[in-house]
Design an enzyme around this catalytic site. Structure first.
Site, mmCIF file in Angstrom:
data_model
loop_
_atom_site.group_PDB
_atom_site.id
_atom_site.type_symbol
_atom_site.label_atom_id
_atom_site.label_comp_id
_atom_site.label_asym_id
_atom_site.label_seq_id
_atom_site.Cartn_x
_atom_site.Cartn_y
_atom_site.Cartn_z
ATOM 1 N N ASP A 151 25.048 41.233 20.825
ATOM 2 C CA ASP A 151 26.629 40.218 20.848
ATOM 3 C C ASP A 151 26.715 38.976 20.012
ATOM 4 O O ASP A 151 25.259 38.473 20.364
ATOM 5 C CB ASP A 151 26.891 40.214 22.181
ATOM 6 C CG ASP A 151 28.726 40.232 22.369
ATOM 7 O OD1 ASP A 151 29.485 40.963 22.972
ATOM 8 O OD2 ASP A 151 29.425 39.336 21.556
ATOM 9 N N TYR A 184 43.070 44.913 10.983
ATOM 10 C CA TYR A 184 42.500 45.921 11.969
ATOM 11 C C TYR A 184 42.899 47.194 12.255
ATOM 12 O O TYR A 184 42.250 47.974 12.171
ATOM 13 C CB TYR A 184 43.654 44.738 13.198
ATOM 14 C CG TYR A 184 43.264 45.022 14.102
ATOM 15 C CD1 TYR A 184 41.773 45.629 15.247
ATOM 16 C CD2 TYR A 184 43.903 46.823 15.339
ATOM 17 C CE1 TYR A 184 41.094 45.954 16.599
ATOM 18 C CE2 TYR A 184 43.171 47.431 16.383
ATOM 19 C CZ TYR A 184 42.028 47.053 16.840
ATOM 20 O OH TYR A 184 41.487 47.790 17.986
#
Length: 272
Positions: free
Chosen positions: A37, A168
């Site tokens: 991450d 997106y």
């Protein structure tokens, strides 16, 4: 013994939300985890991203489930960094890699300056993840399964004329193309590739002031037009719902399932 005992899974965006749910679910089924991450902020993203403390919490949950985990802070936009994480994780977890869940993503939907960031994270980051991970999977020769996190916005024209929102949708549609190419390319190595397409999921990416405001605006725009809700009477899914679907895709129950776009959306797409 779980169904995935002895296997190793590489999960991006693992510090919280869907990524954490994937890590905990696969760990509970016996898999060891390589977790990645960013754990840092991206300037164009208007809501808080995951922190090192979030990643540490995922580590504890995976260990509590009885699995081993190797966790790193790294950026999926940086191919060399992803490669280093995979190399370190596979070396520490027995020299194999069986499962990849390319989950890292951002949703700066209302941002006017987010096009490049959302393409770089949500599309290039997925490409980097597969391109790096497939090589050891092929080398180890155990076959495997790759799951790419897309969205209902990767199957329909959902969005608004803002750079973050259009980017997106473009990235999530692009994931489908990547998935289909690699499903064909990797099939001879017994590596399956599929994508999952959630509607809204109850994670910090959705449950924040900025995304809620954008969703409220979309709902207002749809008044008198298409129904923006799910078919089933639920406003948002839980991360575990997506993790359960991904587990099915990586399990032997789906051993001949490859190249599919799997909506996990409470009927959202069916209503469009």
């Amino acid at each position: 013994m779980g169904e995935l005992t002895g296997k190793v899974a590489f999960i991006t965006g693992a510090a919280r939300g869907q990524g954490r749910a994937h890590a905990v679910k696969l760990a509970a089924e016996g898999a060891d985890i390589i977790a990645l991450d960013l754990c840092a902020q991206i300037d164009s993203v208007p809501y808080p991203l995951a922190t090192p403390e979030d990643l540490a919490a995922t580590v504890k949950l995976v260990e509590d489930a009885g699995a081993r985990i190797v966790a790193h802070q790294a950026d999926v936009r940086d191919r060399d960094a992803v490669k280093a994480v995979v190399r370190d994780g596979t070396a520490k977890l027995g020299g194999r890699l069986d499962i990849v869940i390319a989950n890292a993503g951002i949703a700066p939907m209302a941002a006017s300056d987010a096009w490049q960031d959302v393409i770089d994270v949500n599309l290039t980051g997925v490409y980097n993840t597969i391109d790096v991970a497939m090589k050891p999977m092929i080398k180890f020769g155990n076959g495997g399964s790759i799951v790419l996190t897309s969205s209902v916005a990767g199957l329909i024209g959902l969005g608004a004329p803002m750079a973050g929102s259009v980017g997106y949708a473009a990235a999530k549609h692009g994931i489908v193309g990547i998935m289909r190419v690699y499903a064909n390319f990797l099939a001879p190595y017994r590596i399956r590739v599929n994508s999952v397409h959630p509607s809204a999921v109850n994670t910090p990416m959705i449950d924040n002031e900025f995304t809620r405001s954008w969703l409220d605006g979309m709902a207002q725009q749809s008044e008198g037009g298409p129904d923006m809700g799910n078919a089933l009477p639920v406003s948002a899914l839980e991360p575990e719902d997506i993790a359960n679907a991904a587990f099915w895709l990586v399990s032997d129950a789906a051993r001949y399932v490859t190249g599919i776009t799997l909506p996990v959306d409470a009927g959202y797409i069916n209503k469009r």
